[in-house]
Motif scaffolding. Sequence first.
Motif, PDB file in Angstrom:
ATOM      1  N   LYS A   1       0.831  -1.209   0.000  1.00 52.18           N
ATOM      2  CA  LYS A   1       0.000   0.000   0.000  1.00 52.18           C
ATOM      3  C   LYS A   1       0.868   1.262   0.000  1.00 52.18           C
ATOM      4  N   SER A   2       1.798   1.290   0.945  1.00 56.26           N
ATOM      5  CA  SER A   2       2.666   2.473   1.015  1.00 56.26           C
ATOM      6  C   SER A   2       3.469   2.612  -0.266  1.00 56.26           C
ATOM      7  N   THR A   3       3.983   1.511  -0.744  1.00 55.83           N
ATOM      8  CA  THR A   3       4.800   1.548  -1.957  1.00 55.83           C
ATOM      9  C   THR A   3       4.015   2.152  -3.119  1.00 55.83           C
TER      10      THR A   3
ATOM     11  N   PHE B   1      -2.716  10.039   1.620  1.00 63.12           N
ATOM     12  CA  PHE B   1      -2.611   9.830   3.071  1.00 63.12           C
ATOM     13  C   PHE B   1      -2.108   8.424   3.317  1.00 63.12           C
ATOM     14  N   ASP B   2      -0.992   8.286   4.068  1.00 64.67           N
ATOM     15  CA  ASP B   2      -0.506   6.942   4.399  1.00 64.67           C
ATOM     16  C   ASP B   2      -0.749   6.678   5.881  1.00 64.67           C
ATOM     17  N   GLU B   3      -1.822   5.966   6.169  1.00 62.26           N
ATOM     18  CA  GLU B   3      -2.211   5.644   7.543  1.00 62.26           C
ATOM     19  C   GLU B   3      -2.117   6.863   8.456  1.00 62.26           C
ATOM     20  N   PRO B   4      -2.875   7.902   8.160  1.00 60.39           N
ATOM     21  CA  PRO B   4      -2.720   9.176   8.884  1.00 60.39           C
ATOM     22  C   PRO B   4      -3.142   9.098  10.344  1.00 60.39           C
TER      23      PRO B   4
HETATM   24 MG   LIG Z   1       2.624   1.189   4.870  1.00 63.12          MG
END
Ligand SMILES: [Mg+2]
Lengths: 243, 488
Positions: free
Chosen positions: A40-42, A160-163
């Motif tokens: 996901k982050s990637t 947004f990455d796991e804000p």
């Molecule tokens: Mg991540």
Amino acid sequence: MIEFKNVNKYYGDYHALKNINLSFKKGEVAVVIGPSGSGKSTMLRCINGLEDINDGTLMVNNIDLHANDTNLNSIRKNVGMVFQHFNLYPHMSVIENVTLAPIKVLKQDPEKARQTAEKLLKKVNMLDRKDHYPSQLSGGQQQRVAIARGLAMNPSVLLFDEPTSALDPETIDDVLDVMKKLAREGMTMIVVTHEMGFAREVGDRIIFMAEGQVIEDRDAVEFYENPHDPRAKQFLGKIIHHA
Amino acid sequence: MRKGKRIHSFILYSILFALFMGLGLPTVVQASESNAKKGTAQNPYIITTDITYPPFEFQNDKKEYVGIDADIINAIAKDQGFEIEFRPLNFSAGLQALEANQVDGMISAMSINPEREESFDFSDPYYEAGTVMAISENNKEIQSYDDLNGKTVAVKVGTTGATFVEKLQEKYSIKVNQFEDSATMYQDVVSGHSDAVFDDYPVMAYAIQQGLKLQLPLEPEKGDVYGFAVNKGQNAELLDMFNTGLANIKEDGTYDNIIDQYLDSDEKGSQNGFFALIQKNWRELLNGLSKTLLLTVISFAIALLFGVVLGFFAASPYAILRGISRLYVTIMRGLPMLVLAFFIYFSIPELLNIKLTAFIAGVATLTLSSAAYISEQVRGGIEAVSGGQLEAARSLGMSYGKSMVRVVIPQAIKIMIPSLINQFVITLKDTSILSIIGIVELTQAGKIIIARTYSSGSMWIIIGLIYILIITFLTWLSTFIERKMINA
Ligand SMILES: [Mg+2]
Ligand SMILES: Nc1ncnc2c1ncn2[C@@H]1O[C@H](COP(=O)(O)OP(=O)(O)OP(=O)(O)O)[C@@H](O)[C@H]1O
């Protein structure tokens, strides 16, 4: 406005993104979920060029990110990012955090940048803390400042990455409220989160990833009520029990 | 990269500037040629002696040349009614000046030997200097060479004393400690590491007279004779006057008075006390200290620039720059500073055929070595500011350079300040290593004072205290500044 076509990404031998095909429209709110390590982050970091892709094409605002002559800085001006750990500049006050990039990158007049910043801080309910330093703020407050900082560049999309995953439960809602407000105002948002309440309320679609692949990509409510893939079913069961 | 270039040229200019300042070559003074009568006040005989070789020649508190040589030639000049002027040069430069007729005569504890007699005309011998044995003041055990059996003896490398001890070793079992200079060698006996020491009688007798805690249980051996020299075939009149005058002052007791004044241990001076040492030598100590500080400040300033550049290389996203930095740090870490100093001072001039003053070599040594450590601290500081900070700035469209300057570096500096202060202190202490290439910084100043006063015991305490005081003061000062900066 964002288009992944057969995108692959490797970290050394590790195949982190496998043949990703996705497209995001203007004004859309997409929620990305999936187990840890699923990419996901990637995927998110590729969109503003923090990671380079290995093959396929990734177009952002009709610019090919992978092309050699692409100036990543000019892409990033239009693609804001909010991180799990806020990453505010600790040596600058709240207002300085928000105005730095507009002044240095967009060459805005400092006075104008300050006025815009105050408007945005008001929007995230942080105007009364504009002269505080990050260390004097709670996590939720810092994250709202980080959102204002991203908005100050007037981006066409906000990632947004796991804000909220690093926040105390009582401050999560303040941040989610701000994000919902943005969503309703028509901001294009791609949000990695496990906050299913948020996903159902403002999410247009849910993208479920596992092992570097996009497994499901459907309307939020539909997905929530009837996940097809067994992995998605299992995952959903897990996070709802936790909630 | 524009900024990088500016830093490079700054370093270049600093080095060029320093080279320019340091290479000021000693001016050569020509002896004035004149046909007027020699030996008058207007046209005195020019006499060279060594710069400092107690008790034969050295400067007293009033900066006048005194000592056995100086006093003898002065007494003879007075007796014979001619005027002289001293031109102190180190021994080998004195020989060359005499050969080139730049001076008229030389009196410099010079042994008369056949090779020298080919180039110079010598006077009658005015002094005989043989090797003598000394033992500690309180030693009652050693009264003859026989008593040396099973004992440890200190000698100076390459001296007649050393040769003499080698001969004694054929008869007795003697362990030998080798030294490079007299003061350290004497101290070895005073502090009890060696039981006896062999050195030239006058040098040792004078040291004892100055308060060195040694005694001479035996008479000196037969040894070299010293003579006054003029250039071959030149100044015959001066040589005659010297011989006549020498005979006269021997007869009227002046000669004995001079010798006793420097060598008679009954007139033993008190060992220099702590405060007397400071009082007599504070000027030299202060000069040494300022040289130490100057070396530190110049080297640290250049090293800071250089180290910051290398630190940025090490933290940069480019593999080539990281490689350059790592290679540099690896080399510098692997090199003892003493070896680096010798390499720069001796090898570089030979390899590149350039001239380097000791000061430049010293600055280069400190700079190169500190830069490696500073670059590591800079890299550490940059890396300690989490990658998230750089990403946050870059994700907003700021360039790498802008992100570093605005976001990462201000935070890294705060982290780095304590270790940079520490590195400054280390650089200051490392200057003492440079005494080895002859820079008269604080440590070398101490060594020189000890060579004159034979007071290693007190002197090293004084030198140590000065280092501690100055470093404590600087640390206090920088902590103060650091606090101001962080609060700002
Ligand atoms: Mg991540
Ligand atoms: N810089 C990197 N170098 C090597 N491997 C990496 C790197 N970044 C991520 N990975 C690997 O790629 C995979 C996907 O990582 P990613 O961070 O995208 O997962 P994620 O879905 O965001 O997980 P999480 O929910 O834990 O944040 C993981 O297996 C991770 O170990």
